[in-house]
Write an enzyme that holds these catalytic residues in place. Structure first.
Site, PDB file in Angstrom:
ATOM      1  N   HIS A 162      41.240  35.287  36.813  1.00 56.80           N
ATOM      2  CA  HIS A 162      41.614  34.473  37.636  1.00 56.80           C
ATOM      3  C   HIS A 162      40.618  34.226  38.887  1.00 56.80           C
ATOM      4  CE1 HIS A 162      45.772  33.650  35.873  1.00 56.80           C
ATOM      5  NE2 HIS A 162      45.090  34.784  35.238  1.00 56.80           N
ATOM      6  N   ASP A 370      37.116  31.045  46.125  1.00 56.95           N
ATOM      7  CA  ASP A 370      38.197  31.106  45.323  1.00 56.95           C
ATOM      8  C   ASP A 370      38.134  30.810  43.747  1.00 56.95           C
ATOM      9  OD1 ASP A 370      41.195  31.545  45.161  1.00 56.95           O
ATOM     10  OD2 ASP A 370      41.218  30.119  46.994  1.00 56.95           O
TER      11      ASP A 370
END
Ligand code: GDG
Length: 462
Positions: A162, A370
């Site tokens: 992720h 991110d």
């Protein structure tokens, strides 16, 4: 899919409850639609000399939540310290977010990381059926498949990362990088968030393994082959739109419209994490007030920074820094009837969150790094298509690969970020509408259902 799905992640959440967001939502969705098992840490830290009443001889707590079986294990204080705080969040999280300066390569951590992954494998194996498909989530569990294979597990196992995968020069600063990357070859499929991450994986393996690329795109190294691909994670757009129509969201929206009547609202919603670029964002906002004084008295930033990993030292520093920056701006620029920044170090209930996004004219999503960033997608899903807000988005978020219609910024360049915020505040309606429409199409096409289906289909074909 006829096979049972088994999801393994560090933490487990009851899919019937409104989750806190991110991974919990995505996994709940994947499991609820097919039924299956979710395995992970219970969240409990126990003293091995004084353990609580045992959940049974296997040491696994098993609960039924609708058609999903939740199976969890406790961690000892030592394991929690070394595996969770030490290696996962003190080494892998900072390094994978390009922050070698924050990594603590203390030798004992990796032992705890291996120990807990091995323990997970031992506890999970007896619960598995022959036709299960196992989907391992995130950086806490990179070596899990290798541990399961060592015990004879033959089932298909996929892995999804992720968080970002950094370039080889950064990855190879981890003392155990080779062991870590070699462990990926025990999976049948490895998924990452973006093309950038995938290219870093290819480059790392090409230079360090060294790997060759087969005609079908598989990577050949260490005497094995690996299928790796990018699957940008999405949100459940319809679910988020529905929450946005609910009483809690509408109430918050109404209150904000009243409280900030006549003001342009900028919103930011992030876990309080150094990867999210919050101090840089606040400095950019200060620059905006300096450079474009018309915003004084008329523009307000509402920044939610929800508490996260408060037992990790680096998180205390970012909190102090942020409080100092916000306090200084409010002191220097604020007036009796106008506060520039509403800074909230609390978690806002998920049912209220769309109300905050609806009230925002501009969303500031400016992480330094991110993996994806779901807040960007939630903001787009919350907007009124007739009068939508504008997304200011860091080029270093995985989401930037999908959102050509956001206003891209380099978050390290606070002056240019301030310029982009000003452009967002001044953007004419027609342009806002067209950009929003195109981004909405993106998040609808590549939603969380697409993510789950495309990953699992690729895994089944692998
Ligand atoms: C990791 C990767 C990747 C935030 N504050 C509150 C709140 N949130 C929710 C948001 C969103 C979720 O948490 C955060 O998701 P992000 O994607 O922004 O970031 P991470 O938590 O760092 O997640 C990331 C993600 O995994 C999925 O793969 O996109 O790159 O780092 O849903 O809305 N929710 C509530 N109150 C808050 O105060 N209820």
């Amino acid at each position: 899919m006829a096979n049972r799905l088994v999801v393994v992640s560090n933490r487990v959440a009851d899919p019937r409850k409104t989750a806190a967001g991110g991974l919990a939502v995505a996994m709940g969705d994947a499991l609820a639609s097919s039924g299956g098992m979710w395995f992970g840490w219970s969240g409990q830290v126990i003293d091995p000399n004084n353990p609580p009443p045992s959940p049974g001889p296997s040491g696994v707590h098993v609960h039924k939540a609708g058609n999903v079986t939740l199976a969890t294990v406790d961690l000892t204080a030592d394991d929690h310290q070394a595996y969770y705080l030490g290696y996962s969040n003190g080494v892998l999280w900072p390094v994978f977010h390009y922050r070698l300066d924050l990594a603590d390569f203390e030798a004992g951590y990796i032992d705890g990381y291996r120990r807990v992954n091995r323990m997970f494998a031992h506890k999970l194996l007896p619960l598995l059926r022959d036709d299960d498909v196992i989907w391992v989530q995130d950086y806490h569990l990179i070596p899990l498949a290798a541990e399961l294979r060592a015990l004879g597990c033959k089932q298909r196992i996929g892995f999804f990362l992720h968080i970002p995968l950094p370039p080889p020069q950064i990855l190879s600063a981890i003392p155990a990088h080779e062991w870590l990357m070699r462990a990926l070859f025990a999976y049948d499929l490895v998924g990452v968030q973006s093309q950038t991450d995938l290219s870093h994986l290819h480059r790392y393996l090409a230079s360090e393994a060294p790997a060759e690329e087969a005609a079908d795109g598989r990577l050949l190294a260490y005497g094995r082959s690996l299928l790796a691909a990018s699957f940008p994670i999405g949100i459940d757009v319809d679910e988020f739109v529905e929450i946005g129509k609910g009483a809690e969201a509408r109430e918050l929206y109404g209150k904000m419209r009243e409280q900030f009547a006549g003001k342009q609202l900028l919103v930011g919603v992030d876990r309080l994490d150094y990867s999210k670029g919050l101090p840089h964002r606040i400095r950019a906002f200060r620059h905006l007030l300096e450079r474009y004084p018309d915003n004084r008295g008329s523009s307000t930033l509402v920044q939610v920074a929800s508490p996260s990993r408060e037992d990790v030292e680096a998180y205390h520093e970012i909190r102090r820094e942020l409080e100092g920056l916000c306090g200084a701006i409010n002191g220097d620029y604020g007036d009796i009837d106008w506060v520039p920044i509403h800074y909230i170090h609390r978690t806002v209930a998920r049912k209220r969150l769309p109300g905050l996004f609806q009230a925002g004219r501009v969303a500031l999503v400016t992480p330094l790094r991110d993996g994806m960033n779901l807040v960007a997608k939630e903001f787009i899903a919350s907007q009124d298509a007739a009068d939508p807000g504008v997304l200011v988005l860091s080029r270093f978020a995985g989401a930037a690969e999908q959102f050509a219609d956001a206003l891209p910024v380099n978050p390290y360049d606070t002056q240019a970020t301030a310029e982009a915020i000003q452009a967002a505040l001044a953007m004419p309606l027609a342009e806002r509408q067209i950009r929003h429409q195109r981004m909405l199409e993106q998040i609808r096409q590549f939603d969380v259902h697409w993510w789950r289906k495309s990953f699992l289909e690729t895994l089944m074909e692998s």
